[in-house]
Design an enzyme around this catalytic site. Structure first.
Site, PDB file in Angstrom:
ATOM      1  N   GLY A  39       0.780  -1.240   0.000  1.00 18.63           N
ATOM      2  CA  GLY A  39       0.000   0.000   0.000  1.00 18.63           C
ATOM      3  C   GLY A  39       0.808   1.285   0.000  1.00 18.63           C
TER       4      GLY A  39
ATOM      5  N   GLU B 125       4.046   4.319   5.641  1.00 21.05           N
ATOM      6  CA  GLU B 125       2.816   3.534   5.469  1.00 21.05           C
ATOM      7  C   GLU B 125       1.768   4.346   4.723  1.00 21.05           C
ATOM      8  OE1 GLU B 125       1.412   0.939   5.317  1.00 21.05           O
ATOM      9  OE2 GLU B 125       1.723  -0.453   6.966  1.00 21.05           O
ATOM     10  N   ASP B 126       0.812   3.665   4.127  1.00 22.25           N
ATOM     11  CA  ASP B 126      -0.281   4.394   3.477  1.00 22.25           C
ATOM     12  C   ASP B 126      -1.339   4.811   4.486  1.00 22.25           C
ATOM     13  OD1 ASP B 126      -0.930   1.739   3.868  1.00 22.25           O
ATOM     14  OD2 ASP B 126      -2.013   1.492   1.991  1.00 22.25           O
TER      15      ASP B 126
ATOM     16  N   ASP C 226      -4.891   2.394  10.621  1.00 21.42           N
ATOM     17  CA  ASP C 226      -6.314   2.104  10.812  1.00 21.42           C
ATOM     18  C   ASP C 226      -6.502   1.668  12.280  1.00 21.42           C
ATOM     19  OD1 ASP C 226      -8.906   1.155  10.544  1.00 21.42           O
ATOM     20  OD2 ASP C 226      -8.580   0.234   8.613  1.00 21.42           O
TER      21      ASP C 226
ATOM     22  N   LYS D 154      -6.794   7.091  10.415  1.00 19.55           N
ATOM     23  CA  LYS D 154      -8.205   7.009  10.817  1.00 19.55           C
ATOM     24  C   LYS D 154      -8.241   6.810  12.325  1.00 19.55           C
ATOM     25  CE  LYS D 154     -10.491   4.666   6.909  1.00 19.55           C
ATOM     26  NZ  LYS D 154     -11.043   3.335   6.509  1.00 19.55           N
TER      27      LYS D 154
ATOM     28  N   PHE E 192     -14.491   3.860   3.554  1.00 20.65           N
ATOM     29  CA  PHE E 192     -13.656   2.892   2.846  1.00 20.65           C
ATOM     30  C   PHE E 192     -12.993   3.586   1.669  1.00 20.65           C
ATOM     31  CE2 PHE E 192     -11.965  -0.600   0.743  1.00 20.65           C
ATOM     32  CZ  PHE E 192     -11.938  -1.652   1.630  1.00 20.65           C
ATOM     33  N   VAL E 193     -11.692   3.861   1.809  1.00 21.41           N
ATOM     34  CA  VAL E 193     -11.002   4.618   0.763  1.00 21.41           C
ATOM     35  C   VAL E 193     -10.026   3.743  -0.023  1.00 21.41           C
ATOM     36  CG1 VAL E 193     -11.223   6.912   1.784  1.00 21.41           C
ATOM     37  CG2 VAL E 193      -9.310   5.454   2.477  1.00 21.41           C
TER      38      VAL E 193
ATOM     39  N   ASP F 102      -5.927  -0.231  -1.648  1.00 17.05           N
ATOM     40  CA  ASP F 102      -6.692  -1.139  -2.505  1.00 17.05           C
ATOM     41  C   ASP F 102      -7.982  -1.619  -1.869  1.00 17.05           C
ATOM     42  OD1 ASP F 102      -5.461  -2.844  -0.478  1.00 17.05           O
ATOM     43  OD2 ASP F 102      -6.070  -4.539  -1.722  1.00 17.05           O
TER      44      ASP F 102
ATOM     45  N   ARG G  92      -5.378   0.633  -6.642  1.00 15.05           N
ATOM     46  CA  ARG G  92      -4.175   1.239  -6.060  1.00 15.05           C
ATOM     47  C   ARG G  92      -3.642   2.367  -6.949  1.00 15.05           C
ATOM     48  NH1 ARG G  92      -2.243  -2.091  -1.782  1.00 15.05           N
ATOM     49  NH2 ARG G  92      -2.511  -4.323  -2.106  1.00 15.05           N
TER      50      ARG G  92
HETATM   51  C1  PRP Z   1      -2.980  -1.980   5.263  1.00 16.44           C
HETATM   52  C2  PRP Z   1      -2.062  -0.781   5.424  1.00 16.44           C
HETATM   53  C3  PRP Z   1      -1.404  -1.021   6.751  1.00 16.44           C
HETATM   54  C4  PRP Z   1      -2.498  -1.721   7.534  1.00 16.44           C
HETATM   55  C5  PRP Z   1      -3.181  -0.738   8.418  1.00 16.44           C
HETATM   56  O1  PRP Z   1      -2.231  -3.025   4.730  1.00 16.44           O
HETATM   57  O2  PRP Z   1      -1.116  -0.709   4.385  1.00 16.44           O
HETATM   58  O3  PRP Z   1      -0.282  -1.852   6.640  1.00 16.44           O
HETATM   59  O4  PRP Z   1      -3.422  -2.270   6.589  1.00 16.44           O
HETATM   60  O5  PRP Z   1      -4.162  -1.362   9.173  1.00 16.44           O
HETATM   61  P1  PRP Z   1      -4.090  -1.474  10.762  1.00 16.44           P
HETATM   62  O6  PRP Z   1      -3.722  -0.121  11.293  1.00 16.44           O
HETATM   63  O7  PRP Z   1      -5.518  -1.862  11.103  1.00 16.44           O
HETATM   64  O8  PRP Z   1      -3.125  -2.541  11.120  1.00 16.44           O
HETATM   65  P2  PRP Z   1      -2.850  -4.320   4.049  1.00 16.44           P
HETATM   66  O9  PRP Z   1      -2.780  -5.456   5.008  1.00 16.44           O
HETATM   67  O10 PRP Z   1      -4.206  -3.990   3.471  1.00 16.44           O
HETATM   68  O11 PRP Z   1      -1.799  -4.627   2.883  1.00 16.44           O
HETATM   69  P3  PRP Z   1      -1.368  -3.752   1.607  1.00 16.44           P
HETATM   70  O12 PRP Z   1      -0.439  -2.670   2.113  1.00 16.44           O
HETATM   71  O13 PRP Z   1      -0.662  -4.724   0.732  1.00 16.44           O
HETATM   72  O14 PRP Z   1      -2.610  -3.169   0.981  1.00 16.44           O
END
Ligand code: PRP
Length: 179
Positions: free
Chosen positions: A43, A98-99, A102, A130, A151-152, A158, A164
């Site tokens: 991400g 990080e993206d 959450d 968030k 949900f973004v 993604d 993405r």
């Molecule tokens: C997403 C995002 C963070 C994580 C955040 O990754 O990139 O790593 O979730 O969520 P949290 O704060 O609830 O732990 P994802 O597992 O979707 O993988 P990706 O980066 O490959 O999309």
């Protein structure tokens, strides 16, 4: 792809403007240092590329891939390292990129794990935050935008590995992920 988008939450121009501000802040904080940026795949890849190209300091790139156990749109809190770093972090000034933050579980786990490798410093930079979704107490050091619980997708984020490549951060139509 665009038919699945409900609205644009953060347009590309605003994202790029904010990335420049974050880069300036980071430059000011790391004058005279070499920064080791760790991109958390997948991400963060888009944000990472935009951010590092705005940084006018000596830096190194590292890539890590993690996955949270379990499926669906929420993470379970347990993190598995899919691809680890290639180099030691001992004595380095590290910024994890990080993206999104959450629940906070991924970064809480990762930061603690990487801190055990004795870097000189370790901070977190995330494009989106968030805070209303937090399950563990976690605070990023450099945050692009605080957003509400929608949900973004886009700018690296993604849904089922799609969207993405959208340049804006977009809100996905609920019927797409509730199908
Ligand atoms: C997403 C995002 C963070 C994580 C955040 O990754 O990139 O790593 O979730 O969520 P949290 O704060 O609830 O732990 P994802 O597992 O979707 O993988 P990706 O980066 O490959 O999309």
């Amino acid at each position: 792809m665009l038919k699945d988008i409900e609205s644009i939450l953060i347009p590309e121009a605003k994202i790029q403007e904010r990335i420049k501000e974050l880069a300036k802040q980071i430059e000011a904080d790391y004058q005279g240092k070499t920064i080791t940026f760790i991109c958390i795949l997948r991400g963060a890849s888009v944000f990472f590329c935009d951010l590092v190209r705005e940084i006018n300091l000596d830096c190194r790139f590292e890539f890590m891939s993690v996955s949270s156990y379990g499926a669906g749109t929420t993470s379970s809190g347990e993190v598995r390292i899919v691809k680890d770093l290639n180099t030691p972090l001992e004595g380095k000034d590290v910024i994890i990129v990080e993206d999104i933050i959450d629940s906070g579980s991924t970064l809480h786990y990762l930061k603690n794990m990487l801190a055990q490798r004795n870097p000189a410093s370790i901070k977190v930079c995330a494009l989106l935050d968030k805070p209303s979704r937090r399950k563990v107490d976690f605070k990023g050091d450099y945050i692009g935008f605080e957003i509400e619980d929608k949900f973004v997708v886009g700018c690296g984020l993604d849904y089922a590995e799609r969207y993405r490549n959208l340049k804006d951060v977009c809100v996905l139509k609920p019927e797409v992920y509730t199908k």
